[in-house]
Design an enzyme around this catalytic site. Structure first.
Site, PDB file in Angstrom:
ATOM      1  N   SER A  15      -9.219  -4.726  -5.733  1.00  0.00           N
ATOM      2  CA  SER A  15      -9.678  -3.956  -7.504  1.00  0.00           C
ATOM      3  C   SER A  15      -9.691  -4.684  -8.947  1.00  0.00           C
ATOM      4  CB  SER A  15      -8.012  -2.781  -7.751  1.00  0.00           C
ATOM      5  OG  SER A  15      -7.510  -2.086  -6.480  1.00  0.00           O
ATOM      6  N   GLU A  35     -16.312 -10.561   0.118  1.00  0.00           N
ATOM      7  CA  GLU A  35     -15.696  -9.700   1.298  1.00  0.00           C
ATOM      8  C   GLU A  35     -15.664  -9.636   2.931  1.00  0.00           C
ATOM      9  OE1 GLU A  35     -12.683  -7.897   0.035  1.00  0.00           O
ATOM     10  OE2 GLU A  35     -12.408  -7.668   2.687  1.00  0.00           O
ATOM     11  N   CYS A  43      -5.290  -1.630  -2.378  1.00  0.00           N
ATOM     12  CA  CYS A  43      -4.483   0.028  -2.934  1.00  0.00           C
ATOM     13  C   CYS A  43      -5.647   0.451  -2.052  1.00  0.00           C
ATOM     14  CB  CYS A  43      -5.547  -0.486  -4.092  1.00  0.00           C
ATOM     15  SG  CYS A  43      -5.014   0.492  -5.636  1.00  0.00           S
ATOM     16  N   CYS A  48      -2.026   1.883  -2.494  1.00  0.00           N
ATOM     17  CA  CYS A  48      -1.821   3.282  -3.215  1.00  0.00           C
ATOM     18  C   CYS A  48      -2.093   4.030  -2.693  1.00  0.00           C
ATOM     19  CB  CYS A  48      -2.502   2.324  -4.598  1.00  0.00           C
ATOM     20  SG  CYS A  48      -2.427   0.815  -4.740  1.00  0.00           S
ATOM     21  N   LYS A  51      -1.275   5.337   1.375  1.00  0.00           N
ATOM     22  CA  LYS A  51       0.236   6.089   0.176  1.00  0.00           C
ATOM     23  C   LYS A  51       0.991   7.859  -0.216  1.00  0.00           C
ATOM     24  CE  LYS A  51       1.858   5.209  -3.363  1.00  0.00           C
ATOM     25  NZ  LYS A  51       2.108   3.267  -3.914  1.00  0.00           N
ATOM     26  N   TYR A  99     -17.184   2.729  -3.893  1.00  0.00           N
ATOM     27  CA  TYR A  99     -16.852   1.217  -3.946  1.00  0.00           C
ATOM     28  C   TYR A  99     -18.717   0.597  -4.231  1.00  0.00           C
ATOM     29  CZ  TYR A  99     -12.105   0.721  -5.770  1.00  0.00           C
ATOM     30  OH  TYR A  99     -10.945   0.298  -6.276  1.00  0.00           O
ATOM     31  N   TYR A 177       9.717  -1.707  -3.310  1.00  0.00           N
ATOM     32  CA  TYR A 177       8.528  -0.460  -3.612  1.00  0.00           C
ATOM     33  C   TYR A 177       7.886  -0.034  -2.624  1.00  0.00           C
ATOM     34  CZ  TYR A 177       6.779  -1.539  -8.553  1.00  0.00           C
ATOM     35  OH  TYR A 177       6.837  -1.401  -9.771  1.00  0.00           O
ATOM     36  N   GLU A 181       9.485   3.047  -0.621  1.00  0.00           N
ATOM     37  CA  GLU A 181       7.983   4.340  -0.493  1.00  0.00           C
ATOM     38  C   GLU A 181       7.917   5.502   0.774  1.00  0.00           C
ATOM     39  OE1 GLU A 181       4.592   3.194  -2.777  1.00  0.00           O
ATOM     40  OE2 GLU A 181       5.073   3.391  -4.572  1.00  0.00           O
ATOM     41  N   ALA A 349       5.466   2.918 -11.279  1.00  0.00           N
ATOM     42  CA  ALA A 349       5.733   4.102 -10.670  1.00  0.00           C
ATOM     43  C   ALA A 349       5.874   3.714  -9.530  1.00  0.00           C
ATOM     44  CB  ALA A 349       4.808   5.935 -10.841  1.00  0.00           C
ATOM     45  N   HIS A 444       8.440  23.222 -23.919  1.00  0.00           N
ATOM     46  CA  HIS A 444       9.937  24.116 -22.997  1.00  0.00           C
ATOM     47  C   HIS A 444       9.600  24.553 -22.139  1.00  0.00           C
ATOM     48  CE1 HIS A 444      13.563  25.160 -22.790  1.00  0.00           C
ATOM     49  NE2 HIS A 444      13.557  26.107 -22.917  1.00  0.00           N
ATOM     50  N   GLU A 449      10.478  17.027 -21.490  1.00  0.00           N
ATOM     51  CA  GLU A 449      11.440  17.101 -22.539  1.00  0.00           C
ATOM     52  C   GLU A 449      12.976  16.497 -23.267  1.00  0.00           C
ATOM     53  OE1 GLU A 449      12.624  21.370 -23.981  1.00  0.00           O
ATOM     54  OE2 GLU A 449      12.625  21.720 -21.944  1.00  0.00           O
TER      55      GLU A 449
HETATM   56  P1  NDP Z   1       8.805  -5.801  -3.056  1.00  0.00           P
HETATM   57  O1  NDP Z   1       8.906  -7.465  -3.698  1.00  0.00           O
HETATM   58  O2  NDP Z   1       9.252  -5.240  -3.691  1.00  0.00           O
HETATM   59  O3  NDP Z   1      10.293  -6.062  -1.665  1.00  0.00           O
HETATM   60  C1  NDP Z   1      10.952  -6.617  -0.810  1.00  0.00           C
HETATM   61  C2  NDP Z   1      11.798  -6.191  -0.157  1.00  0.00           C
HETATM   62  O4  NDP Z   1      11.965  -7.123   1.015  1.00  0.00           O
HETATM   63  C3  NDP Z   1      13.079  -6.658  -1.191  1.00  0.00           C
HETATM   64  O5  NDP Z   1      14.062  -5.430  -0.810  1.00  0.00           O
HETATM   65  C4  NDP Z   1      13.393  -7.835  -0.566  1.00  0.00           C
HETATM   66  O6  NDP Z   1      15.231  -7.830  -0.572  1.00  0.00           O
HETATM   67  C5  NDP Z   1      13.535  -7.966   0.839  1.00  0.00           C
HETATM   68  N1  NDP Z   1      13.765  -9.022   1.986  1.00  0.00           N
HETATM   69  C6  NDP Z   1      12.338 -10.105   1.407  1.00  0.00           C
HETATM   70  N2  NDP Z   1      12.320 -10.592   2.265  1.00  0.00           N
HETATM   71  C7  NDP Z   1      13.561 -10.562   2.911  1.00  0.00           C
HETATM   72  C8  NDP Z   1      14.163 -11.010   4.564  1.00  0.00           C
HETATM   73  N3  NDP Z   1      13.672 -11.846   4.889  1.00  0.00           N
HETATM   74  N4  NDP Z   1      15.293 -10.191   5.024  1.00  0.00           N
HETATM   75  C9  NDP Z   1      15.373  -8.687   5.032  1.00  0.00           C
HETATM   76  N5  NDP Z   1      14.689  -8.746   3.486  1.00  0.00           N
HETATM   77  C10 NDP Z   1      14.223  -9.472   3.051  1.00  0.00           C
HETATM   78  O7  NDP Z   1       7.657  -6.016  -2.332  1.00  0.00           O
HETATM   79  P2  NDP Z   1       7.100  -4.733  -1.171  1.00  0.00           P
HETATM   80  O8  NDP Z   1       5.836  -5.194  -0.124  1.00  0.00           O
HETATM   81  O9  NDP Z   1       7.837  -3.646  -1.061  1.00  0.00           O
HETATM   82  O10 NDP Z   1       6.222  -5.083  -2.535  1.00  0.00           O
HETATM   83  C11 NDP Z   1       5.585  -5.665  -3.176  1.00  0.00           C
HETATM   84  C12 NDP Z   1       4.637  -5.207  -4.968  1.00  0.00           C
HETATM   85  O11 NDP Z   1       3.759  -4.803  -4.157  1.00  0.00           O
HETATM   86  C13 NDP Z   1       5.917  -5.185  -5.142  1.00  0.00           C
HETATM   87  O12 NDP Z   1       6.500  -5.525  -5.794  1.00  0.00           O
HETATM   88  C14 NDP Z   1       4.735  -4.203  -6.472  1.00  0.00           C
HETATM   89  O13 NDP Z   1       4.119  -5.063  -7.776  1.00  0.00           O
HETATM   90  C15 NDP Z   1       3.974  -3.537  -5.337  1.00  0.00           C
HETATM   91  N6  NDP Z   1       3.763  -2.497  -5.267  1.00  0.00           N
HETATM   92  C16 NDP Z   1       3.004  -1.220  -6.047  1.00  0.00           C
HETATM   93  C17 NDP Z   1       3.612  -0.049  -5.842  1.00  0.00           C
HETATM   94  C18 NDP Z   1       3.928   1.027  -6.334  1.00  0.00           C
HETATM   95  O14 NDP Z   1       2.737   0.518  -7.887  1.00  0.00           O
HETATM   96  N7  NDP Z   1       3.542   2.501  -6.172  1.00  0.00           N
HETATM   97  C19 NDP Z   1       3.921   0.348  -4.302  1.00  0.00           C
HETATM   98  C20 NDP Z   1       3.874  -0.941  -3.594  1.00  0.00           C
HETATM   99  C21 NDP Z   1       3.447  -2.294  -4.146  1.00  0.00           C
HETATM  100  P3  NDP Z   1      15.590  -8.716  -1.646  1.00  0.00           P
HETATM  101  O15 NDP Z   1      15.412  -7.119  -3.731  1.00  0.00           O
HETATM  102  O16 NDP Z   1      17.241  -9.157  -1.652  1.00  0.00           O
HETATM  103  O17 NDP Z   1      15.135  -9.482  -2.049  1.00  0.00           O
END
Ligand code: NDP
Length: 459
Positions: A15, A35, A43, A48, A51, A99, A177, A181, A349, A444, A449
């Site tokens: 992106s 690339e 994404c 995104c 998903k 793209y 996230y 999801e 979101a 409404h 609301e």
């Molecule tokens: P996140 O950082 O949101 O979550 C990672 C999770 O993995 C956390 O709960 C973390 O635990 C856990 N974790 C990390 N290391 C370990 C481990 N060694 N053992 C067990 N659990 C572990 O990452 P995601 O990969 O889910 O997403 C990455 C990013 O991508 C997001 O932060 C977001 O910015 C983006 N994203 C956005 C979306 C959207 O806009 N809808 C959808 C998907 C991704 P702890 O909390 O304890 O550290």
């Protein structure tokens, strides 16, 4: 006349990279983009877009059930995974070609292959040595797997989108996230889901109420959610008659469970390995993220970086905005070329079931930064569920600075949260006060609301 092959050579056609390249070309620069995998990056291909398509598919399950309460006689609905994946792949291929057309139409050269930065102005792509006045690193991120015995039997989100069949029993590990999801999608499509998180509260970077509320709602939808639990090991089991290998998942505390698929959603890491960055003098954080200043310039002045690879906010619209800043600053002429990136009030979101959306400060952040805040909170059953028979609740929360009356945070768990909160993000950008929320007429009957009718603070 430039002595370089390009004015801008971008590495990574996700992106952010595509946006920066297209606009740089529109501002008159000669641009190439390298690339090695697919156009559109995470994404479009494994994030995104697929998903969200799969989340739509998962929602139909509940919608079909809800329809009965409204008088529809519905035969048992049957879901076909292969159809969903095939249709999703057709749409992704269409987007890949969109793209390509956008880049071609902007006059950007698309270079297939792996890029290695040789020095401040030179990039090797296969056996080609290309020079550029500016280099932009936009290589994104990739899943990182928690390590424990047997973790190699698990898949990441990348593989999830290409599974051959819907697993009958799924274990999803993580509390961020991606975990919530994909657990929601699997559950909606009919898999028996156990979500396992090592901490006490899902989505721990968000307002604490959201994660707590989400767990209750996920459990009502039949998902098993185990908090404060770790996966200690996965043992490979026998292949069943359908060719699926049954895994035994051993948990902290001694319990174990069987699963047909274990998905690790334990975070993502910046994609910087093998790019030659350190040798070229680009400074990285210990986790591999590229260090940049406010203008996205790295420690090498001719090299910039944007998007997930800089590990600020890993969201597509943020990468797009960062890409615009770089393209404008480097190549746009005129007064508005000095664009700044603001990370305030970035709405986001989570397409869990139910959805979550949020903009502004969490309650915890608001309490740390302001002397006196007012908290407005409402949880209710949406009108639709008076007849659907579903025991689903919606949560809405507003945080207000008591001194200035400015709304500091808007948070929601419930249907269409992302669609609703996007508009409130504009209000927060404009510095809206609670009095202005109160003076806004509601639509409404909607759930939205409620955001303009909450009158009594709970704190
Ligand atoms: P996140 O950082 O949101 O979550 C990672 C999770 O993995 C956390 O709960 C973390 O635990 C856990 N974790 C990390 N290391 C370990 C481990 N060694 N053992 C067990 N659990 C572990 O990452 P995601 O990969 O889910 O997403 C990455 C990013 O991508 C997001 O932060 C977001 O910015 C983006 N994203 C956005 C979306 C959207 O806009 N809808 C959808 C998907 C991704 P702890 O909390 O304890 O550290």
């Amino acid at each position: 006349m430039s002595t370089y092959d390009y004015d801008l050579l971008t590495i990574g056609a996700g992106s952010g990279g595509v946006r920066a390249s297209r606009f740089a070309a529109q501002y008159g620069a000669k641009v190439g983009i390298v690339e090695q995998q697919y156009l559109g990056g995470t994404c479009v291909n494994v994030g995104c877009i697929p998903k969200k398509l799969m989340a739509y598919a998962a929602h139909f399950h509940g919608e079909v059930e809800d329809a009965r309460g409204f008088g529809w006689q519905v035969e048992k609905a049957v879901f076909d995974w292969a159809t969903l994946i095939a249709n999703k792949d057709v749409e992704i291929a269409r987007l890949n070609s969109v793209y390509r057309r956008l880049l071609d139409g902007s006059g950007v050269d698309i270079l297939d292959g792996h890029a290695v930065i040789e020095d401040a102005h030179t990039v090797l792509v296969g056996d080609r040595r290309l020079t550029s006045a500016h280099i932009l690193i936009a290589t994104g991120g990739k899943p990182t797997a928690a390590e424990f015995p047997g973790s190699e039997y698990a898949i990441s989100s990348d593989e999830f989108f290409h599974l051959d069949a819907l697993p009958a029993r799924s274990v999803v590990y993580g509390g961020g996230y991606i975990a919530v999801e994909l657990a929601s999608i699997l559950n909606g499509l009919g898999s028996e889901v156990t979500l396992i998180y090592r901490g006490a509260q899902l989505l721990r970077t968000m307002d604490a109420d959201l994660g707590v509320f989400l767990v209750e709602e996920m459990r009502k939808k039949g998902m098993r959610v185990l908090l404060d639990t770790r996966i200690e090991a996965i043992d490979a089991g026998e292949q069943d008659s359908a060719g699926c290998a049954v895994r035994q998942v051993r948990l902290s505390g001694g319990a174990s469970l069987d699963a047909d698929c274990v998905l690790l959603a334990t975070g993502r890491a910046p994609n910087t390995y093998g790019l030659g960055l350190e040798a070229a003098g680009v400074t990285l954080k210990p986790n591999g993220a590229v260090i940049v200043d406010d203008q996205f310039q790295t420690s090498v002045p001719s090299i910039h970086a944007i998007g997930d690879v800089i590990d600020r906010i890993a969201l597509t619209p943020v990468a797009l905005a960062e890409g615009m800043v770089v393209a404008s600053r480097l190549f746009k002429k005129g007064a508005d070329s000095a664009r700044e990136m603001s990370y305030d009030n970035v709405p986001t979101a989570v397409f869990s079931d139910p959805n979550i959306a949020t903009v502004g400060l969490t309650e915890q952040q608001a309490r740390e930064r302001f002397d006196d805040i007012r908290v407005f909170k409402s949880s209710f059953k949406a009108l639709r569920h008076t007849l659907s028979g579903r025991d689903e609740k919606t949560l809405m929360k507003l945080l207000v600075d008591a001194k200035t009356d400015r709304v500091l945070g808007v948070h929601m768990v419930g249907a269409d949260a992302g669609e609703i909160v996007q508009g409130f993000a504009v209000a927060l950008q404009c510095g809206a006060t609670k009095a202005q929320f109160d003076a806004t007429i509601g639509i409404h009957p909607t759930s939205a609301e409620e955001f303009v009718t909450m009158r009594t603070p709970i704190d």
